[in-house]
Design a protein around this motif. Sequence first.
Motif, mmCIF file in Angstrom:
data_model
loop_
_atom_site.group_PDB
_atom_site.id
_atom_site.type_symbol
_atom_site.label_atom_id
_atom_site.label_comp_id
_atom_site.label_asym_id
_atom_site.label_seq_id
_atom_site.Cartn_x
_atom_site.Cartn_y
_atom_site.Cartn_z
ATOM 1 N N HIS B 198 -16.117 1.776 -21.540
ATOM 2 C CA HIS B 198 -17.366 2.302 -22.112
ATOM 3 C C HIS B 198 -18.595 1.552 -21.603
ATOM 4 C CE1 HIS B 198 -15.631 5.161 -25.055
ATOM 5 N NE2 HIS B 198 -14.580 4.378 -24.933
ATOM 6 N N SER B 199 -18.440 0.873 -20.461
ATOM 7 C CA SER B 199 -19.551 0.099 -19.889
ATOM 8 C C SER B 199 -19.999 0.660 -18.547
ATOM 9 C CB SER B 199 -19.114 -1.363 -19.688
ATOM 10 O OG SER B 199 -18.609 -1.927 -20.869
ATOM 11 N N ALA B 200 -19.050 0.835 -17.632
ATOM 12 C CA ALA B 200 -19.408 1.223 -16.265
ATOM 13 C C ALA B 200 -20.096 2.584 -16.271
ATOM 14 C CB ALA B 200 -18.156 1.271 -15.390
ATOM 15 N N GLY B 201 -21.293 2.622 -15.742
ATOM 16 C CA GLY B 201 -22.065 3.862 -15.713
ATOM 17 C C GLY B 201 -22.930 4.060 -16.934
ATOM 18 N N ALA B 202 -22.706 3.246 -17.964
ATOM 19 C CA ALA B 202 -23.489 3.388 -19.198
ATOM 20 C C ALA B 202 -24.686 2.456 -19.190
ATOM 21 C CB ALA B 202 -22.621 3.099 -20.416
ATOM 22 N N PHE B 203 -24.514 1.285 -18.607
ATOM 23 C CA PHE B 203 -25.622 0.319 -18.530
ATOM 24 C C PHE B 203 -25.315 -0.629 -17.377
ATOM 25 C CE2 PHE B 203 -22.678 -0.829 -21.995
ATOM 26 C CZ PHE B 203 -22.184 -2.030 -21.528
ATOM 27 N N LYS B 204 -26.246 -1.525 -17.120
ATOM 28 C CA LYS B 204 -26.094 -2.466 -16.016
ATOM 29 C C LYS B 204 -25.030 -3.496 -16.387
ATOM 30 C CE LYS B 204 -29.136 -5.262 -13.011
ATOM 31 N NZ LYS B 204 -28.851 -4.548 -11.756
ATOM 32 N N VAL B 205 -23.937 -3.488 -15.681
ATOM 33 C CA VAL B 205 -22.868 -4.458 -15.925
ATOM 34 C C VAL B 205 -23.001 -5.557 -14.878
ATOM 35 C CG1 VAL B 205 -20.363 -4.781 -16.097
ATOM 36 C CG2 VAL B 205 -21.385 -2.596 -16.792
ATOM 37 N N GLU B 206 -22.847 -6.793 -15.299
ATOM 38 C CA GLU B 206 -23.036 -7.934 -14.382
ATOM 39 C C GLU B 206 -21.802 -8.827 -14.410
ATOM 40 O OE1 GLU B 206 -25.579 -8.208 -12.354
ATOM 41 O OE2 GLU B 206 -27.509 -7.884 -13.373
#
Lengths: 408, 408
Positions: B198-206
């Motif tokens: 539920h992270s990749a493509g939803a917001f900037k992941v670092e």
Amino acid sequence: MTRADVQALDREDLFAPLRNAFEIPEGVIYLDGNSLGPMQGATRRHVADVVSQQWGEGLIRSWNTHDWIDLPTKIAGKIEGLIGVPKGTVAVCDSTSINLFKVLAAALHARPSRRVILSERNNFPTDLHIAQGLIDLLADGYELRTVATDELADAINDEVAVVLLTEVNYRTGRRLDMAELTRLAHAGGALTIWDLAHSAGAFKVELAAANVDFAVGCGYKFLNGGPGAPAFAYVAPQHIKDLRQPITGWFGHATPFNFVDDYAPAPSIERMRVGTPPILSLAALDSALDIFDGVDMLALRAKADRLFEIFSSVVVPECPELELVTPLAPNQRGSQIAFRFEEAYAGVQALIAQNVIGDFRTPDIMRFGLTPLYLSHEDVWQAAHVLVKVMRDRLWDQPAYRVRAKVV
Amino acid sequence: MTRADVQALDREDLFAPLRNAFEIPEGVIYLDGNSLGPMQGATRRHVADVVSQQWGEGLIRSWNTHDWIDLPTKIAGKIEGLIGVPKGTVAVCDSTSINLFKVLAAALHARPSRRVILSERNNFPTDLHIAQGLIDLLADGYELRTVATDELADAINDEVAVVLLTEVNYRTGRRLDMAELTRLAHAGGALTIWDLAHSAGAFKVELAAANVDFAVGCGYKFLNGGPGAPAFAYVAPQHIKDLRQPITGWFGHATPFNFVDDYAPAPSIERMRVGTPPILSLAALDSALDIFDGVDMLALRAKADRLFEIFSSVVVPECPELELVTPLAPNQRGSQIAFRFEEAYAGVQALIAQNVIGDFRTPDIMRFGLTPLYLSHEDVWQAAHVLVKVMRDRLWDQPAYRVRAKVV
């Protein structure tokens, strides 16, 4: 045999009407359906419909309204009919390699006092690689023991937990005696895993009659399911209830949509599933399998045998440089014909340049798939004559044909 | 906030033109892109082309001529850009569950003296299930220890080999502090695996900035790759050289087309691969990712936060029966908004009947994905008002809405 002779065979060919289901490019003779089966028009249309209607319009609702959730089970039913097993014994999921990992781990678990996986040297590499990876992971004294084909029977002893074999060799086309080797394995207290990559869809497979314990197979060769199509796994009914496969994902859970923390395997073959099913790839395979509906696999194989005779009768007398490595006895071979030739790679490239698509297998094998659903007798006769010309005129002897592509 | 207010926001919305790339059915407001992202027209056309041209016309030759062999690597490059990692650290293959099995086994191998996998209760089930299956297989004293979210930091001790967490909880939308928990894990001598479903493509992941060791993620949610799209796995550069992942298939081999019996892993991230890549499903994912080209993920997230504010500001004051379970602080949540309601299943059914598609998660969660690429401010405002109407008029209180579908 003359062109008129093979044309006469085509006129009587029960499978001739099926050829039109496939959209093979004009002028191409495709003898590589044992690497990647060709596309059917119905499959092209079905995939387009699943993309635009089921995904595009239906969105998340299609898990229910188009029963995506049971699509793997629906496809499994079609494959069960092709490999001689009862309903509820095949799972369609993941790749052949991953399914092999699952059933191999399950088989070792079912024979806890034994430590040897017996296989054949020159088995398809991924089968041996998967066994090696599992052995390294278990770190418990397991051993992969590979022997020559003719030493297999003698190598079955009370150390052997599992006999892991591919029915039809990917290079030579040699077919092992599945029923006899399974009988010997059982007599020695071992379980069997058969890789059906070059069997399913090629001829009548009788897993249940041969008492096979586990099998895996490929969706993109003789089943024509598309490049990298999902694979399948068979588990004999008596092994399902206690099957311990180690990749326990939510789709193999008894109640995936209860979202509970503790894993409980589905009581059925569905415990072989792991993650969310790849609907687009499954849709292609689902549609592709419909061509087998009503096909008499014994008649299909009889035609494949005639194709073999046509090809060999043209090529063998004319091409002494080509060593036939496929057994002549029909029950000892799959649905391909293969030759050893030092310049096999360049030879296949020269053939492809003539619109006859065959396959190279390192280091020196030319192999040709004989697939009666879409090859006419004349196609095969014609292809054989092109091969004769390639050899006679040394068309392979051009530097350009020796430049290896990435995938060979 | 009035309709005119949100329309004004839409007029200034940088992402408004991207909406037309998606072919969402007329009249539907789709708040379920965190379950299954919608289809883009370009994806529909690309899949059709790959089927009819690359497979149909190109046949086996497309492995080279269309570079199918490197398609997973090409797609990995697009994902690397979204999750803040260098080139050559992501593999695209298999499902999230299977990739988790691989990296979890590799992580345990890299911490041989420790026996605990630490995770969170109510983590996404397949993550816990996969850990349980691997532990059963290894039969070497491993333990899956799950604690409440707020107990995680204290539970990291010198028994812990791996901390296995999902960044954004699938029910509540709560987002964990990846950098801080990774720092604590490393301070305690443990490795980390993060599930980015539920992270990749939803917001900037670092990931690299947070020093994460391993990650897995899903292609079919915020990446819009199609139902059951292939997944991905990240391995930090320092772990690749010695990575021991146990499902060692031919496509992870250093030289797959030499067809040798002994497995030798590819020196690169490609050792994460196993079997033949599923080209049709990969083609959809490949095309779907192009929408992110040039997207400023901070601006995307800023819009998602505005969508959250709009939805919550309409619903919360009007619907006391709905308990907001998603954190209000933007850095503590993913890109969804979720409510607890005893009749959540019926409530979601009633919404769907009004063409607002949200999601139910057992036992009592209504969740709504906030996806700025294709949702306007007015869409979300409108959907919120429909939810208010469903609650105020008790539209959920019909027996038909309580009949559970197979997939919920």
